[in-house]
Design a protein around this motif. Sequence first.
Motif, PDB file in Angstrom:
ATOM      1  N   ALA A  94      89.966  15.165  -6.931  1.00  0.00           N
ATOM      2  CA  ALA A  94      90.774  14.064  -7.453  1.00  0.00           C
ATOM      3  C   ALA A  94      91.376  13.212  -6.339  1.00  0.00           C
ATOM      4  O   ALA A  94      91.946  12.158  -6.626  1.00  0.00           O
ATOM      5  N   GLN A  95      91.253  13.704  -5.099  1.00  0.00           N
ATOM      6  CA  GLN A  95      91.797  12.984  -3.936  1.00  0.00           C
ATOM      7  C   GLN A  95      93.289  12.724  -4.095  1.00  0.00           C
ATOM      8  O   GLN A  95      93.791  11.636  -3.807  1.00  0.00           O
ATOM      9  N   LYS A  96      93.993  13.765  -4.573  1.00  0.00           N
ATOM     10  CA  LYS A  96      95.444  13.659  -4.702  1.00  0.00           C
ATOM     11  C   LYS A  96      96.048  15.056  -4.643  1.00  0.00           C
ATOM     12  O   LYS A  96      95.341  16.056  -4.815  1.00  0.00           O
ATOM     13  N   SER A  97      97.339  15.123  -4.393  1.00  0.00           N
ATOM     14  CA  SER A  97      98.035  16.403  -4.309  1.00  0.00           C
ATOM     15  C   SER A  97      98.016  17.122  -5.652  1.00  0.00           C
ATOM     16  O   SER A  97      98.193  16.498  -6.709  1.00  0.00           O
ATOM     17  N   SER A 119      93.023  14.500 -15.540  1.00  0.00           N
ATOM     18  CA  SER A 119      92.735  13.212 -16.175  1.00  0.00           C
ATOM     19  C   SER A 119      91.859  12.350 -15.283  1.00  0.00           C
ATOM     20  O   SER A 119      90.903  11.707 -15.753  1.00  0.00           O
ATOM     21  N   TYR A 120      92.159  12.357 -13.992  1.00  0.00           N
ATOM     22  CA  TYR A 120      91.365  11.566 -13.045  1.00  0.00           C
ATOM     23  C   TYR A 120      89.907  12.041 -13.046  1.00  0.00           C
ATOM     24  O   TYR A 120      88.973  11.230 -13.115  1.00  0.00           O
ATOM     25  N   ILE A 121      89.704  13.354 -12.993  1.00  0.00           N
ATOM     26  CA  ILE A 121      88.346  13.901 -12.921  1.00  0.00           C
ATOM     27  C   ILE A 121      87.595  13.666 -14.232  1.00  0.00           C
ATOM     28  O   ILE A 121      86.431  13.246 -14.243  1.00  0.00           O
ATOM     29  N   LEU A 122      88.266  13.906 -15.365  1.00  0.00           N
ATOM     30  CA  LEU A 122      87.582  13.833 -16.657  1.00  0.00           C
ATOM     31  C   LEU A 122      87.344  12.407 -17.118  1.00  0.00           C
ATOM     32  O   LEU A 122      86.555  12.179 -18.035  1.00  0.00           O
ATOM     33  N   GLN A 133      85.821  10.500 -15.311  1.00  0.00           N
ATOM     34  CA  GLN A 133      84.560  10.191 -14.644  1.00  0.00           C
ATOM     35  C   GLN A 133      83.397  11.040 -15.157  1.00  0.00           C
ATOM     36  O   GLN A 133      82.235  10.664 -14.976  1.00  0.00           O
ATOM     37  N   TYR A 134      83.700  12.197 -15.758  1.00  0.00           N
ATOM     38  CA  TYR A 134      82.646  13.127 -16.167  1.00  0.00           C
ATOM     39  C   TYR A 134      82.911  13.627 -17.584  1.00  0.00           C
ATOM     40  O   TYR A 134      84.021  13.528 -18.099  1.00  0.00           O
ATOM     41  N   SER A 135      81.874  14.230 -18.187  1.00  0.00           N
ATOM     42  CA  SER A 135      81.974  14.654 -19.584  1.00  0.00           C
ATOM     43  C   SER A 135      82.081  16.168 -19.754  1.00  0.00           C
ATOM     44  O   SER A 135      81.997  16.660 -20.871  1.00  0.00           O
ATOM     45  N   PHE A 136      82.241  16.931 -18.679  1.00  0.00           N
ATOM     46  CA  PHE A 136      82.354  18.383 -18.811  1.00  0.00           C
ATOM     47  C   PHE A 136      83.777  18.782 -19.237  1.00  0.00           C
ATOM     48  O   PHE A 136      84.713  17.989 -19.195  1.00  0.00           O
ATOM     49  N   TYR A 164      94.719  25.896 -17.133  1.00  0.00           N
ATOM     50  CA  TYR A 164      94.573  24.918 -18.210  1.00  0.00           C
ATOM     51  C   TYR A 164      93.101  24.608 -18.428  1.00  0.00           C
ATOM     52  O   TYR A 164      92.380  24.306 -17.483  1.00  0.00           O
ATOM     53  N   LEU A 165      92.687  24.672 -19.697  1.00  0.00           N
ATOM     54  CA  LEU A 165      91.349  24.236 -20.085  1.00  0.00           C
ATOM     55  C   LEU A 165      91.481  22.852 -20.697  1.00  0.00           C
ATOM     56  O   LEU A 165      92.092  22.683 -21.761  1.00  0.00           O
ATOM     57  N   TYR A 166      90.923  21.852 -20.013  1.00  0.00           N
ATOM     58  CA  TYR A 166      90.952  20.475 -20.494  1.00  0.00           C
ATOM     59  C   TYR A 166      89.595  20.160 -21.131  1.00  0.00           C
ATOM     60  O   TYR A 166      88.562  20.201 -20.461  1.00  0.00           O
ATOM     61  N   LEU A 167      89.609  19.863 -22.417  1.00  0.00           N
ATOM     62  CA  LEU A 167      88.380  19.494 -23.112  1.00  0.00           C
ATOM     63  C   LEU A 167      88.108  18.003 -22.990  1.00  0.00           C
ATOM     64  O   LEU A 167      86.977  17.556 -23.096  1.00  0.00           O
ATOM     65  N   ARG A 168      89.161  17.246 -22.748  1.00  0.00           N
ATOM     66  CA  ARG A 168      89.089  15.805 -22.454  1.00  0.00           C
ATOM     67  C   ARG A 168      90.414  15.427 -21.824  1.00  0.00           C
ATOM     68  O   ARG A 168      91.356  16.223 -21.850  1.00  0.00           O
ATOM     69  N   PRO A 169      90.528  14.243 -21.237  1.00  0.00           N
ATOM     70  CA  PRO A 169      91.791  13.865 -20.601  1.00  0.00           C
ATOM     71  C   PRO A 169      92.975  14.009 -21.561  1.00  0.00           C
ATOM     72  O   PRO A 169      92.914  13.578 -22.706  1.00  0.00           O
ATOM     73  N   ASN A 170      94.024  14.667 -21.063  1.00  0.00           N
ATOM     74  CA  ASN A 170      95.283  14.823 -21.794  1.00  0.00           C
ATOM     75  C   ASN A 170      95.182  15.720 -23.022  1.00  0.00           C
ATOM     76  O   ASN A 170      96.110  15.760 -23.841  1.00  0.00           O
ATOM     77  N   GLN A 171      94.079  16.437 -23.166  1.00  0.00           N
ATOM     78  CA  GLN A 171      93.982  17.432 -24.235  1.00  0.00           C
ATOM     79  C   GLN A 171      93.640  18.768 -23.586  1.00  0.00           C
ATOM     80  O   GLN A 171      92.576  18.908 -22.992  1.00  0.00           O
TER      81      GLN A 171
END
Length: 275
Positions: free
Chosen positions: A148-151, A163-166, A168-171, A188-195
């Motif tokens: 994510a190129q961030k802390s 959120s930044y990573i997801l 860009q990608y669909s995994f 945390y399991l993120y199925l999509r950004p913010n979920q």
Amino acid sequence: MKKYYSVLSIAGFDGSGGAGIQADIKTISALGAYATTVLTALPVQNTTGVKSIHPIPEEVVANQLDCISEDIPPMAIKIGMVHTPALARVIGDWLKNNPKVPVVFDPVMVASSGDHLIEEETIESIKEHILPFATVLTPNMDEAAILAQKSVKTREEMHSAASYILNQYSFALLMKGGHLDTETLTSYLYLRPNQYVAYDFPKIETRNTHGSGCSLSSALATYLAFGETIENATKKAQDYVHQAILNGKDISTGKGHGPLNHLFNPQKMKIYELV
């Protein structure tokens, strides 16, 4: 025709037996599946850290992938150490041209000792050639920070990086919170950004966590091979690793970070009927 559930590990070597392909074989076998392997790199390491890394030639990795998959097609794939840009391209090309099965990618970028294991050029090649084919990505906080190129040091920063990573990608993204400065280990399991779904475990006081990331990703791939949903597979994989750490926490193996007790409760090989 009766067959075993097969899980392919594409990963690096660990002569000390706690991480890499050795941890994957132990984990997949302990959970009742049949482990096949493709070796990507030969790190010289023990429980105290990585001394050097020797890549396997890319054409040899390509030959291994073709040879194993044409004979024992995997029902799920775990990918670990990808050490060079060319290797990322080889694996990506193979994934693109082979039957689609769940792919769990553990982006091995930072060792438990803190050693950085790959260069920036390799990270960019991984993003281009492997991440588009991933079903689940399992970075720790340090690896998520690189992607994510961030802390990434707090829960809030974990959510921001995800959120930044997801975007860009669909995994699905399982971010491991082992480095959180809290009494509880939260992933945390993120199925999509913010979920996301949170998984909490009490922290175990032990140095024996060598290979825990490798073991988690191969356990997750194994449960996906069995047909579990991503949510159920994630929960069961984390339960397995937690118990493997708990059952090996007081055992002395090596002078550094010791291994998990992968075989605390081995399961019989699961068999299915191929019609």
